[in-house]
Motif scaffolding. Sequence first.
Motif, short mmCIF file in Angstrom:
data_model
loop_
_atom_site.label_atom_id
_atom_site.label_comp_id
_atom_site.label_asym_id
_atom_site.label_seq_id
_atom_site.Cartn_x
_atom_site.Cartn_y
_atom_site.Cartn_z
N UNK A 110 0.84 -1.20 0.00
CA UNK A 110 0.00 0.00 0.00
C UNK A 110 0.87 1.25 0.00
N UNK A 111 0.48 2.25 -0.76
CA UNK A 111 1.29 3.46 -0.93
C UNK A 111 0.87 4.53 0.08
N UNK A 112 1.11 4.27 1.34
CA UNK A 112 0.84 5.29 2.37
C UNK A 112 2.16 5.87 2.86
N UNK A 113 2.10 6.67 3.92
CA UNK A 113 3.31 7.36 4.38
C UNK A 113 4.35 6.40 4.96
N UNK A 114 3.91 5.19 5.37
CA UNK A 114 4.83 4.20 5.91
C UNK A 114 5.40 3.29 4.82
#
Length: 898
Positions: A73-77
């Motif tokens: 998943x392309x989140x901040x993490x």
Amino acid sequence: MNRLGRKASETLIEMAPSADGEESNGPLCETLSTAGSEVPSSTEIDKRHQSKDSIFFRDGVRRIDFVLSYVDDLNKEWEKKLERRKEFESNLQKAGLELETEDKKESEDGKIYFVKIHAPWEVLITYAEVLNIKVPIKENDIPSMVENPLDCMLTPFRLPEKVMHPEPDYFTAPFSKEKQELYLINDESTFFSPSMRNRIVNYILTRCPYGTEEGKKKFGIKRLLNNGTYSAAYPLHDCQYWKKASDPNCDNERYTLYMEWARFLRFYKEQPLDLIRKYYGEKIGIYFAWLGFYTEMLFLAAVVGVICFLYGLFTMDENMSSKEICDPAIGGEIIMCPLCDRECEYWRLNTTCESSEYSHLFDNVATLFFAIFMGIWVTLFLEFWKRRQARLKYEWDLVDFEEEQQQLQLRPEYEAKCTQKKKNPVTQEMEPYLPLTSQAVRFCISGTTVLFWVSLIIASMIAVIVYRLAVYAAFASLMENAQTLQPISGLLTPQLATSVTASCLNFVIIMILNFIYERIAIWITDMEIPRTHMEYENRLTMKMFLFQFVNYYSSCFYVAFFKGKFVGYPGAYTYMFNRWRNEECDPAGCLIELTTQLTIVMAGKQIWGNIQEAIVPWICNWWGRRKARNNPENLYSRWEQDHDLQTFGALGLFYEYLEMVIQFGFITLFVASFPLAPLLALMNNILEIRVDSWKLTTQYRRPVAAKAHSIGVWQEILNGMAILSVVTNAFIVAFTSDMIPRLVYYYAYSESDDSPMSGYINNSLSVFLISDFPERNKPKTNPEHFVICRYRDYRYPPDHEKKYLHTMQFWHILAAKLAFIIIMEHVVFIVKFFVAWMIPDVPADVKAKIKREKYLTQKILHEYELEKLKERLCQGDKRATEKEFIATEGRMELSRAM
């Protein structure tokens, strides 16, 4: 001995401290050599068509021992997780493991990556030595036990031999890389069973580092799962449970377990314990062995309980007490004092006719016999289980397995949270430790939290008691005035109506509190930072059992030992919080109410438990796989199928034990009040075995195999409950049932030789002058102008000089109750200790086999060393001296002599 494949000569693991002195007892895979563990590139892998239901890499040769999954998943993490995965997988490859990644485009939903892990031979033999895994060295030549002529009667309950004993019996020895020629290695790919392989890979995964964060080294797959770097980590089932695998190299053990063990129609068959142990590991195997043995022993208790119940049923018409209560000329003429203040009216004793008749089902002379029998049954169960456990320890190569081995293996969480180090006096290595001051603070917080929650349980129980007292008057008033309840008013008394509704309310509160307590207990135990996995489980077990004990049994203890004991008498009633009048027992005794409470809580818990264990996982799996089930096999891979299953979890077995131990408490602590409790438990356990096996085989991912040589701390808990059960049942017979007062009347106060129990009811009821009622207690109306009323007690009448004081009969009964408790406890304890002394913990034939196997194993090892020494001498090895040869021969002779 013939063997295939090459011999690993290099050492893959170094146990020495790291150069920088950090984490010296921590991650092991940092120091592993990568020699001989090169992973084939994608161009070298055979790209031929292969079913995705396979449990092998794309080359069809290397077995998948573990699977990791993650969602990109392309989140901040995202970048941090990517870096962790890259570092972690790189270190796994340095540890010698081989990886193969399935792109998300290949997954059913197009979102999940799967990393397949294979442990090559070099890694397996290295960690087999580290984990002290026993492997075959020679086929067992000890003759089997002589067959019992009665075994033919048990044929319908037997399973096929290939299911019961899926592999030959061998003499075994701990694996050593230097002595590989000694072991029966016919095929390297099958020498270590899949359960051994996933145990080894899991050991590496839990100790492999993935980087440094906030100045601390981070390691272990558990942390990566917690922070979302990976979504799951699990070993694979070997095939579908409803059909065999198309690959001939698959063992299809899951299919066999489902067909022969997990289906409910096989409930009358024995359990394939050896196959369970081979597929799931010894820890799960020992649980099912204990559960099966417990169920078998329950059969005897259930039969005796049914006989005692039938005795009460067939003698109901002979019960003089209920006859007098039901007699219009006796019970119909006895006017009882009101059941509550002001609102309740006077009532006739014969209105409780039906309830007094039913109370005889459980309150009769068979109650005493069954209480004594169950005290002895508990001892037989525990002692015979020790023998059964000893036999399993021998058959499953657990005789030399010590929990101390696990104590030397620190929990990764402990290593990560403890920054200070000191030298271990056993290993002489630096290892993390928790300072004493920190331990003291954590234990104080833990103890305070435990006391708070136990107090909350007690407060909830008091709230239920207040409910009983508050609604009792309402039920009494309603049932006396409602014409619609007249047909059942005799059976459904205010006492019984209050007891049933309070029991149901109490059960709901129990379920709600259990949901909270599980999380509180885990949080407290995590905060204490236990050193080892065994220490973690033991601490969690004690906390959860304490919570459950108070939660489930507190209401039964109240009904058994407090209700009706502190009522007072008309004109001087005892009040809770100076507001609610304490409850009275039915004129026939409180035992029927204890039976009602026990039945509702025990049966409700078992029904709710089976719903949670079976229906909830099935619904979750159905919902998760509702789309994938429509896809063909080549699109729904073996790792995806297992990914969509539920996770059994490290504490899955803990909850199974806890459920059964709580049930064990119901059938031992309060069994004198309900002889049918063992029958309910037996029926539940027959279902429980199949539900547990069904959900484990069909609804859950394959658990990581673990070793255990006993049921652990649960054995001590069962022993403690067995001792407590003798005390509680003695008190129930003495104070809750009406047996002792009847016996005292029979032998000391009876006035009729022809019918010694006639007149007992009148004798057990005291007289109260209605005019003596204070305004607070006096009923609002007295339409029939009664002058006196009766109440259950032994007090002098109003015209006596000792008005309303206890009579001598009261003190005689009290003395008889105390004497009975002392005599019953001593008799049962003496028999228990005598039985325990008479039954040895380890069967004689098992002792002989253990000694024989140790002797032969030592002989084989010594002969092997001697042959190796001869070879060295013949080759001119200067280090192999003649004195060493003589010493080795002398050791062999000494071993034979011993």
